[in-house]
Design a protein around this motif. Structure first.
Motif, mmCIF file in Angstrom:
data_model
loop_
_atom_site.group_PDB
_atom_site.id
_atom_site.type_symbol
_atom_site.label_atom_id
_atom_site.label_comp_id
_atom_site.label_asym_id
_atom_site.label_seq_id
_atom_site.Cartn_x
_atom_site.Cartn_y
_atom_site.Cartn_z
ATOM 1 N N ILE A 17 17.916 29.579 -0.327
ATOM 2 C CA ILE A 17 18.074 28.253 0.293
ATOM 3 C C ILE A 17 16.942 27.994 1.285
ATOM 4 O O ILE A 17 16.354 26.919 1.309
ATOM 5 C CB ILE A 17 19.467 28.131 0.964
ATOM 6 C CG1 ILE A 17 20.532 28.093 -0.138
ATOM 7 C CG2 ILE A 17 19.553 26.903 1.856
ATOM 8 C CD1 ILE A 17 21.956 27.975 0.357
ATOM 9 N N CYS A 18 16.604 29.020 2.077
ATOM 10 C CA CYS A 18 15.523 28.837 3.057
ATOM 11 C C CYS A 18 14.205 28.518 2.345
ATOM 12 O O CYS A 18 13.425 27.681 2.806
ATOM 13 C CB CYS A 18 15.375 30.076 3.946
ATOM 14 S SG CYS A 18 16.785 30.320 5.031
ATOM 15 N N ARG A 19 13.982 29.201 1.243
ATOM 16 C CA ARG A 19 12.745 28.967 0.486
ATOM 17 C C ARG A 19 12.712 27.530 -0.040
ATOM 18 O O ARG A 19 11.698 26.852 0.042
ATOM 19 C CB ARG A 19 12.695 29.961 -0.682
ATOM 20 C CG ARG A 19 11.309 30.332 -1.106
ATOM 21 C CD ARG A 19 11.241 31.559 -1.994
ATOM 22 N NE ARG A 19 12.276 31.638 -3.006
ATOM 23 C CZ ARG A 19 13.181 32.611 -3.070
ATOM 24 N NH1 ARG A 19 13.181 33.587 -2.188
ATOM 25 N NH2 ARG A 19 14.085 32.618 -4.024
ATOM 26 N N ARG A 20 13.832 27.058 -0.517
ATOM 27 C CA ARG A 20 13.871 25.695 -1.059
ATOM 28 C C ARG A 20 13.757 24.646 0.050
ATOM 29 O O ARG A 20 13.132 23.609 -0.135
ATOM 30 C CB ARG A 20 15.153 25.490 -1.858
ATOM 31 C CG ARG A 20 15.118 26.286 -3.137
ATOM 32 C CD ARG A 20 16.365 26.130 -3.935
ATOM 33 N NE ARG A 20 16.374 27.123 -4.994
ATOM 34 C CZ ARG A 20 17.173 27.096 -6.033
ATOM 35 N NH1 ARG A 20 18.034 26.120 -6.169
ATOM 36 N NH2 ARG A 20 17.109 28.031 -6.942
ATOM 37 N N LEU A 21 14.365 24.949 1.191
ATOM 38 C CA LEU A 21 14.244 24.017 2.318
ATOM 39 C C LEU A 21 12.794 23.895 2.760
ATOM 40 O O LEU A 21 12.334 22.819 3.141
ATOM 41 C CB LEU A 21 15.090 24.503 3.500
ATOM 42 C CG LEU A 21 16.589 24.244 3.441
ATOM 43 C CD1 LEU A 21 17.275 24.924 4.628
ATOM 44 C CD2 LEU A 21 16.874 22.741 3.455
ATOM 45 N N ALA A 22 12.083 25.003 2.684
ATOM 46 C CA ALA A 22 10.677 25.002 3.126
ATOM 47 C C ALA A 22 9.831 24.043 2.277
ATOM 48 O O ALA A 22 8.867 23.459 2.776
ATOM 49 C CB ALA A 22 10.106 26.418 3.067
ATOM 50 N N VAL A 23 10.231 23.861 1.024
ATOM 51 C CA VAL A 23 9.527 22.904 0.154
ATOM 52 C C VAL A 23 9.651 21.493 0.743
ATOM 53 O O VAL A 23 8.732 20.680 0.672
ATOM 54 C CB VAL A 23 10.095 22.946 -1.288
ATOM 55 C CG1 VAL A 23 9.470 21.883 -2.162
ATOM 56 C CG2 VAL A 23 9.884 24.335 -1.881
ATOM 57 N N SER A 24 10.780 21.227 1.380
ATOM 58 C CA SER A 24 10.982 19.927 2.038
ATOM 59 C C SER A 24 10.489 19.950 3.485
ATOM 60 O O SER A 24 10.852 19.092 4.282
ATOM 61 C CB SER A 24 12.463 19.560 2.030
ATOM 62 O OG SER A 24 12.970 19.586 0.735
ATOM 63 N N LYS A 25 9.705 20.966 3.822
ATOM 64 C CA LYS A 25 9.150 21.120 5.175
ATOM 65 C C LYS A 25 10.234 21.269 6.242
ATOM 66 O O LYS A 25 10.100 20.776 7.363
ATOM 67 C CB LYS A 25 8.235 19.951 5.513
ATOM 68 C CG LYS A 25 7.022 19.857 4.613
ATOM 69 C CD LYS A 25 6.103 18.791 5.138
ATOM 70 C CE LYS A 25 4.875 18.661 4.247
ATOM 71 N NZ LYS A 25 3.992 17.608 4.703
ATOM 72 N N VAL A 26 11.327 21.902 5.862
ATOM 73 C CA VAL A 26 12.371 22.252 6.833
ATOM 74 C C VAL A 26 12.399 23.772 6.887
ATOM 75 O O VAL A 26 12.720 24.432 5.899
ATOM 76 C CB VAL A 26 13.744 21.684 6.417
ATOM 77 C CG1 VAL A 26 14.844 22.211 7.329
ATOM 78 C CG2 VAL A 26 13.709 20.153 6.442
ATOM 79 N N LEU A 27 12.030 24.324 8.044
ATOM 80 C CA LEU A 27 11.936 25.787 8.165
ATOM 81 C C LEU A 27 13.164 26.347 8.866
ATOM 82 O O LEU A 27 13.567 25.867 9.931
ATOM 83 C CB LEU A 27 10.670 26.171 8.938
ATOM 84 C CG LEU A 27 9.351 25.590 8.406
ATOM 85 C CD1 LEU A 27 8.170 26.129 9.211
ATOM 86 C CD2 LEU A 27 9.161 25.910 6.928
ATOM 87 N N THR A 28 13.766 27.355 8.218
ATOM 88 C CA THR A 28 14.954 28.014 8.773
ATOM 89 C C THR A 28 14.806 29.508 8.504
ATOM 90 O O THR A 28 13.962 29.914 7.713
ATOM 91 C CB THR A 28 16.233 27.510 8.065
ATOM 92 O OG1 THR A 28 16.038 27.664 6.648
ATOM 93 C CG2 THR A 28 16.534 26.061 8.370
ATOM 94 N N ASN A 29 15.657 30.307 9.130
ATOM 95 C CA ASN A 29 15.567 31.758 8.928
ATOM 96 C C ASN A 29 16.831 32.303 8.291
ATOM 97 O O ASN A 29 17.935 32.045 8.798
ATOM 98 C CB ASN A 29 15.386 32.468 10.275
ATOM 99 C CG ASN A 29 13.928 32.781 10.563
ATOM 100 O OD1 ASN A 29 13.122 32.920 9.646
ATOM 101 N ND2 ASN A 29 13.594 32.875 11.834
ATOM 102 N N PRO A 30 16.698 33.091 7.215
ATOM 103 C CA PRO A 30 17.880 33.807 6.732
ATOM 104 C C PRO A 30 18.149 34.951 7.693
ATOM 105 O O PRO A 30 17.234 35.681 8.057
ATOM 106 C CB PRO A 30 17.439 34.338 5.364
ATOM 107 C CG PRO A 30 15.951 34.373 5.401
ATOM 108 C CD PRO A 30 15.472 33.423 6.465
#
Ligand code: TLP
Length: 354
Positions: A302-315
């Motif tokens: 999910i974090c990897r996919r969010l990063a595509v939308s330029k939303v950075l989060t940490n697992p």
């Protein structure tokens, strides 16, 4: 990638210095701090001690170094440090308490990361010929890996009082103590006065680019100064960093309520997304932890996919994600993060990722 179009929720450590901080840094009066001759560092240390109503404070390059210096000063090799199982000192500080202080952690699990004296008492050990003795009790407020939970002051005070009856010191990892103070509506001096030592970070919600403070009495801080040098933390013209720290200390605490409101907004939005588990009532500061088991995806995916939308989060685990709010993310950014997550979870972005 244009940094400004990114919603970076990985941590409150990612904030960039404000224009006021950059000005203060450029204009800072400096000297050699290993000789205690940097006037700006000295001013920051005095101010921190004053705010916490303590005798002395010491500027550190990081929270990790501040915590580990405290452990070294409080303990002897071969002792145990009682902490909560999710404590940063145990999970994110490179086993330094073992490598540098020769201590073992005695981790105890507590609901929401909040230890009580009843949980601690059975694990306190005195000197013996068969088992290691307890050298230190450590609490973390707010508790990072428990989702930014806050110690009720009476619970922390009781732990300190009872530990002191047994001559046991108590150190506070108060990396985010100003967030705890904001959530409680109390001052940092009031909620930390029972502790023997307190570490807090300038470089998290308060927004400084670098730096943490260790607080305690004069004897403790003069020992910590020696340990800081052992660790390579003797900085020279560090006034350029302390200048930003002073701005953070004066201006940071007053705006933390905005981060808390944004975290609550995230939590409430997350609770409405199918497959995501979170109790928004437990989000009381700037850290939002949620479980994604029900989505059928791993946290890392999910974090990897969010990063595509330029939303950075940490697992933070196989099925746990952390979002942390701070002054470089506004309400609109949080709403964008929720929208992106909704898309990822519903699978509509699956094809966008290799
Ligand atoms: N926490 C960082 C990571 O190391 C996990 C973060 O992004 O939250 N105590 C607590 C409770 C912390 O959360 C941190 C940093 C530290 C100590 C250490 O501070 P630094 O990063 O300055 O060494």
């Amino acid at each position: 990638m244009n940094r400004d179009s990114v919603v970076d929720l990985r941590s409150d450590t990612v904030t960039r210095p404000t224009p006021a901080m950059r000005r203060a840094m450029a204009e800072a009066e400096v000297g050699d701090d290993v000789y205690s001759e940097d006037p700006t560092v000295n001013r920051l240390e005095l101010r921190a001690a004053e705010i916490f109503e303590r005798e002395a404070a010491l500027f550190f390059p990081s929270g990790t170094m501040g915590n580990q210096a405290a452990i070294r000063v409080h303990t002897c090799p071969g002792q145990e440090v009682i902490c909560e199982a999710r404590a940063h000192i145990l999970n994110y500080e490179m086993a330094t308490m073992a490598a540098f202080s020769g201590c073992l952690a005695r981790p105890l699990h507590a609901e929401d990361g909040i230890l009580t004296w009843n949980l601690i008492a059975p694990h306190v050990r005195g000197r013996s010929t068969v088992r290691a003795s307890t050298g230190l009790v450590e609490l973390e407020n707010t508790s990072n890996l428990a989702g930014g939970s806050v110690y009720p002051p009476e619970v922390a005070d009781e732990i300190c009082a009872r530990a002191h009856e047994l001559s046991l010191p108590v150190h506070l990892d108060g990396a985010r103590i100003f967030n705890a103070a904001e959530a409680l509506g109390k001052g940092v001096a009031e909620i930390t006065r029972s502790f023997d030592s307190v570490m807090f970070c300038l470089s998290k919600g308060l927004g400084a680019p670098v730096g943490s403070m260790l607080i305690g009495n004069k004897a403790f801080i003069s020992e910590a100064r020696i340990v800081r040098k052992m660790l390579g933390g003797g900085m020279r013209q560090a006034g350029v960093l302390a200048a930003a720290g002073l701005v953070a200390l004066e201006e940071g605490p007053g705006r933390l309520h905005v981060d808390h409101e944004n975290a609550r907004l995230l939590a409430e939005g997350l609770a409405e997304i199918p497959g995501i588990a979170i109790d928004p009532q437990k989000v009381v500061t700037n850290i939002v932890l949620f479980d994604v088991t029900g989505t059928g995806h791993t946290a890392a995916e999910i974090c990897r996919r969010l990063a595509v939308s330029k939303v950075l989060t940490n697992p933070m685990g196989a099925t746990t994600i952390r979002m942390v709010t701070h002054y470089d993310v506004d309400r609109a950014g949080c709403e964008r993060a929720l929208l992106a997550l909704r898309e990822v979870v519903s699978g509509s972005r699956t094809n966008a990722v290799a």
